[in-house]
Write an enzyme that holds these catalytic residues in place. Structure first.
Site, PDB file in Angstrom:
ATOM      1  N   THR A 107       2.070 -15.329   1.225  1.00  0.00           N
ATOM      2  CA  THR A 107       3.306 -15.251   2.005  1.00  0.00           C
ATOM      3  C   THR A 107       3.238 -14.166   3.071  1.00  0.00           C
ATOM      4  O   THR A 107       4.054 -14.158   3.995  1.00  0.00           O
ATOM      5  CB  THR A 107       4.504 -14.968   1.087  1.00  0.00           C
ATOM      6  OG1 THR A 107       4.363 -13.652   0.525  1.00  0.00           O
ATOM      7  CG2 THR A 107       4.581 -15.982  -0.041  1.00  0.00           C
ATOM      8  N   ASP A 203     -11.160  -4.832   6.281  1.00  0.00           N
ATOM      9  CA  ASP A 203     -10.150  -4.300   5.371  1.00  0.00           C
ATOM     10  C   ASP A 203     -10.312  -2.782   5.283  1.00  0.00           C
ATOM     11  O   ASP A 203     -11.335  -2.289   4.800  1.00  0.00           O
ATOM     12  CB  ASP A 203     -10.302  -4.935   3.994  1.00  0.00           C
ATOM     13  CG  ASP A 203      -9.208  -4.510   3.030  1.00  0.00           C
ATOM     14  OD1 ASP A 203      -9.201  -3.331   2.619  1.00  0.00           O
ATOM     15  OD2 ASP A 203      -8.361  -5.347   2.694  1.00  0.00           O
ATOM     16  N   ASP A 206     -11.055  -1.318   1.751  1.00  0.00           N
ATOM     17  CA  ASP A 206     -12.420  -1.592   1.301  1.00  0.00           C
ATOM     18  C   ASP A 206     -13.433  -0.753   2.068  1.00  0.00           C
ATOM     19  O   ASP A 206     -14.421  -0.274   1.500  1.00  0.00           O
ATOM     20  CB  ASP A 206     -12.747  -3.075   1.470  1.00  0.00           C
ATOM     21  CG  ASP A 206     -11.975  -3.963   0.502  1.00  0.00           C
ATOM     22  OD1 ASP A 206     -11.386  -3.420  -0.452  1.00  0.00           O
ATOM     23  OD2 ASP A 206     -11.967  -5.186   0.707  1.00  0.00           O
TER      24      ASP A 206
END
Length: 213
Positions: A107, A203, A206
């Site tokens: 979402t 990311d 990460d």
């Protein structure tokens, strides 16, 4: 809402190395730390101060000190932690709160899973640390969380931003009657279908801390 894209060759240089997929986590953390300090300088131009008088070896001098209540620095977990040291280098007397938010990858909506903040933020300037302003959902939710607690001046510091995220932030915060500023090292082209900034840097969590399963 005001968006300030920092324009400085040192910022551009460090951001370029952060983007490079060959940059390992230790190097990435060090560069992010340095970059945040540069962004913090840009972001604190309107930090509140009080006038004070000090005595030099020669005479009295007028100066300033940070006003009370002290500024509150709020990294958004987990990636925002990688920006904290760089921010505190310029604001060592600021207080630190934490806000844990997670984005639903389907979402793209953000929800709060943890927080360590004063119940009453009335009269506080808050500096929110969030590496990537991508869809804008997480940062918008964080800012509304702080405003609901009484914060009356918010500056967000982001390594990278996307136009879609900025547009969503402006839309969702349109009703707020407080100044909100976004200071970012770069405004990229767009988001991809997964909500990642393009060209981006991947990311941020990460890249900072490694992939945690």
């Amino acid at each position: 809402m005001r968006i300030h894209v920092a324009d400085h060759p040192l910022i551009a240089h460090k951001l370029t190395t952060l983007r490079d997929q060959r940059t390992d986590s230790p190097t990435f953390r060090g560069l992010a730390d340095e970059l945040v300090t540069l962004l913090a300088y840009e972001a604190t131009g309107d930090v509140r101060v009080d006038t004070v008088t000090v005595t030099t070896p020669v005479a009295e001098a007028q100066g300033v000190k940070l006003a009370s209540p002290k500024p509150l620095v709020v990294p958004i977990l987990r990636a925002g932690l990688g920006m904290l040291d760089g921010m505190m280098r310029l604001l060592p007397t600021a207080e630190v709160g934490f806000l844990g938010m997670v984005r639903n990858e389907e979402t793209l909506e953000a929800s709060t899973y943890a927080e360590r903040l004063p119940d009453d933020l009335s009269g506080r300037q808050c500096y929110v640390l969030d590496p990537m302003l991508a869809t804008g959902g997480t940062l918008a939710a964080a800012i509304r969380f702080l405003v609901d607690r009484g914060a009356d001046h918010i500056t967000a510091i982001c390594l990278l931003s996307a136009p879609e995220g900025c547009a969503r932030l402006e839309k969702e915060l349109a009703g707020l009657d407080i100044p909100v500023t976004v200071v970012t090292a770069g405004m990229d082209e767009r988001l991809n279908e997964k909500g990642y900034i393009v060209p981006g840097l991947g990311d941020a969590g990460d890249r900072l801390y490694g992939i945690v399963g």
